[in-house]
Design an enzyme around this catalytic site. Structure first.
Site, short mmCIF file in Angstrom:
data_model
loop_
_atom_site.label_atom_id
_atom_site.label_comp_id
_atom_site.label_asym_id
_atom_site.label_seq_id
_atom_site.Cartn_x
_atom_site.Cartn_y
_atom_site.Cartn_z
NE ARG A 128 -4.17 -0.40 1.68
CZ ARG A 128 -5.31 -0.37 2.36
NH1 ARG A 128 -5.44 -1.06 3.45
NH2 ARG A 128 -6.32 0.36 1.94
CG ASP A 313 -12.74 -3.08 1.01
OD1 ASP A 313 -11.57 -3.53 0.95
OD2 ASP A 313 -13.00 -1.89 1.25
C1 UD1 Z 1 -9.58 2.20 -0.29
C2 UD1 Z 1 -10.43 1.67 0.82
C3 UD1 Z 1 -10.17 0.18 1.02
C4 UD1 Z 1 -10.34 -0.57 -0.29
C5 UD1 Z 1 -9.53 0.09 -1.41
C6 UD1 Z 1 -9.78 -0.52 -2.78
C7 UD1 Z 1 -10.71 3.55 2.31
C8 UD1 Z 1 -10.39 4.17 3.62
N1 UD1 Z 1 -10.13 2.39 2.05
O1 UD1 Z 1 -8.23 2.05 0.12
O2 UD1 Z 1 -11.07 -0.32 1.99
O3 UD1 Z 1 -9.92 -1.90 -0.14
O4 UD1 Z 1 -9.84 1.49 -1.49
O5 UD1 Z 1 -11.14 -0.42 -3.10
O6 UD1 Z 1 -11.49 4.08 1.54
N2 UD1 Z 1 -1.75 2.19 -4.90
C9 UD1 Z 1 -0.48 2.56 -5.30
N3 UD1 Z 1 -0.04 3.80 -4.96
C10 UD1 Z 1 -0.82 4.69 -4.27
C11 UD1 Z 1 -2.10 4.31 -3.87
C12 UD1 Z 1 -2.54 3.05 -4.20
O7 UD1 Z 1 0.22 1.78 -5.93
O8 UD1 Z 1 -0.36 5.80 -4.00
C13 UD1 Z 1 -2.25 0.84 -5.24
C14 UD1 Z 1 -2.55 0.01 -3.99
O9 UD1 Z 1 -1.40 -0.63 -3.51
C15 UD1 Z 1 -3.59 -0.97 -4.52
C16 UD1 Z 1 -4.36 -0.11 -5.54
O10 UD1 Z 1 -3.51 0.97 -5.86
O11 UD1 Z 1 -2.97 -2.02 -5.19
C17 UD1 Z 1 -5.68 0.42 -5.05
O12 UD1 Z 1 -5.51 1.06 -3.81
P1 UD1 Z 1 -6.42 2.29 -3.36
O13 UD1 Z 1 -7.64 2.34 -4.25
O14 UD1 Z 1 -5.57 3.51 -3.29
O15 UD1 Z 1 -6.87 1.88 -1.92
P2 UD1 Z 1 -7.06 2.82 -0.66
O16 UD1 Z 1 -7.55 4.15 -1.08
O17 UD1 Z 1 -5.86 2.73 0.21
#
Ligand code: UD1
Length: 427
Positions: A128, A313
């Protein structure tokens, strides 16, 4: 630490009130930083994560007042007022507990011209990273510095100019941070390949209610015309689609039925499709959703994907339900690595699940048996509760810290639908 004890095998039947959505609430709360006027949020769930976020807002000098907290009320009303922000630092101690603290970066930067947030540590469901949060803020005109475990975002004099960014990977959190930063920019911002989750729509609707100008709400291309100031608003948090889906799995695995009060079918289409493929009856009834088992569960094939795809989720809860299906289901997890940590625990309860990389094959079994189990994340913990409801004998779920982050009054809701479940102090 408390634990939950479930005596499985009771068929669930009844209605369950669905709470306000945790993940929506966690991005609506930081919007209070965008205005010096009061922001009132209704239908906030009573969850440990919401309390932590309130604490974080208080650290910034934001006042918070809660109403409607009679024990019999579901949902709270919180008024946040950021008349004067006294600190723009989100410290390690709070960010460590709750990763969503990173969502203050965008709005704090927009309002104060500078924000400092501790880098979130590793996370049980994969690495993450937050690189996309930082890249999109840079594209909007911020300078980013990383030092001593903190990220510092600084806007030029006169505030963020706005800009254009195309997300290489869909990110819910980075889209949220970008939206909250762009609404107060001096110019126009365009986001391509933005997340389209219902929680993003909820955020946009609140921002518009506060005076923001946003085009393309719910689409993957979003255009934000910055405005000089936003005003206060009163807004109701959307229902929790993941909580609703979780209780549907709970009822279905027991061969029962449930009326999910205040669950919105349009926000759960991929989940509903998977339920129907598994042989469940799913019917909208006014503002509610009725879900019932209709004979043996059928195996399904599901791949997680950004919205409108099947939500990551919901993966663990669906998997628990499919443990009792009549045949082999195939689940593929494409969003997070390391999100099968519930598998060994489900197998300890008699499930037959094999994993290989992103794929899990769930061979349905005729019975599950109660066991002592624990999980390392929120949805994984719920999958164990679901399995426990159908298992023969007693299941003890330990480490309730995770469930309390995301499921409001879990035992009360399941008890009301006929489950035999109690929370007791751990010895
Ligand atoms: C949010 C939700 C979480 C859910 C997820 C995906 C909240 C508080 N949490 O988490 O419950 O499981 O969306 O629907 O709303 N990534 C990167 N770089 C970044 C950010 C993300 O590589 O800067 C990757 C992550 O590792 C993952 C993917 O993108 O593989 C999706 O993550 P993301 O949609 O950002 O999840 P969250 O916002 O952390």
């Amino acid at each position: 630490m408390d634990k939950i004890i479930i005596h499985g095998g009771k068929q669930l039947s009844g209605s369950i009130q669905i709470s306000g959505a945790k993940n929506a609430a966690l991005t609506l709360l930081p919007c209070a930083l965008l205005t010096d006027e009061p922001l009132t949020l209704r239908n906030l769930p009573r969850l440990a994560d919401i309390d932590s976020f309130q604490h974080l807002m208080n650290q910034f000098g934001v006042s918070t007042a809660i109403a409607g907290s009679r024990p019999e009320d579901f949902g709270r009303v919180m008024t946040l007022e950021a008349t004067r922000i006294t600190s723009n630092v989100a410290p390690y101690d709070l960010v460590r507990k709750m990763r969503a603290s990173i969502l203050v970066l965008g709005p704090m930067l927009a309002r104060m011209g500078e924000a400092k947030v501790s880098l979130p540590g590793g996370c049980a469901i994969g690495n993450r990273p937050i690189d996309l949060h930082l890249k999109v803020l840079e594209a909007l005109g911020a300078t980013i510095e990383l030092a001593s475990g903190y990220v510092r975002a600084i806007a030029p004099d006169g505030g963020l100019p706005g800009g254009r960014y195309s997300f290489p990977v869909v990110s819910v959190g980075a889209t949220e941070n970008a939206l909250m930063a762009a609404v107060l920019a001096s110019g126009k911002s365009t986001l391509h390949n933005a997340a389209r989750e219902p929680e993003i729509v909820d955020l946009c609707n609140l921002l518009v209610a506060m005076g923001a100008q946003i085009e393309g709400i719910g689409a993957s291309d979003i255009v934000i015309h910055g405005v000089p100031r936003l005003h206060g608003a009163t807004y109701r948090v959307m229902s929790d689609r993941i909580e609703a889906g979780s209780y549907a799995c709970a009822a279905a695995i027991t061969g029962g039925d449930v009326l999910l009060k205040n669950a919105c079918i349009e926000e759960m289409e991929a989940t509903v499709q998977a339920f129907r493929d598994a042989g469940l009856i799913v019917e909208p009834r006014g503002a509610d959703l009725y879900v019932a088992a209709d004979g043996p569960l059928r195996p399904v094939q599901v791949t997680t994907a950004p919205f409108p795809g099947f939500a990551t989720d919901m993966q663990a809860q669906l998997m628990a339900m499919l443990c009792r299906a009549d045949g082999a289901s195939v689940l593929t997890e494409t969003i997070f690595e390391n999100r099968y940590m519930h598998v060994p625990e489900l197998n300890r309860m008699g499930a037959n699940i094999e994993t290989s990389g992103k794929t899990a094959i769930v061979h349905g079994v005729p019975r599950l048996s109660g066991a002592e189990v624990m999980a390392t994340d929120l949805r994984a913990s719920m999958s164990l509760v679901i399995a426990g409801l159908a298992a023969e004998g007693e299941t003890q779920v330990h480490r309730l810290y995770h469930l309390d982050r995301g499921y409001e009054r879990l035992e009360e809701k399941l008890l009301g639908a006929g489950a035999q479940i109690e929370r007791v102090g751990d010895d």
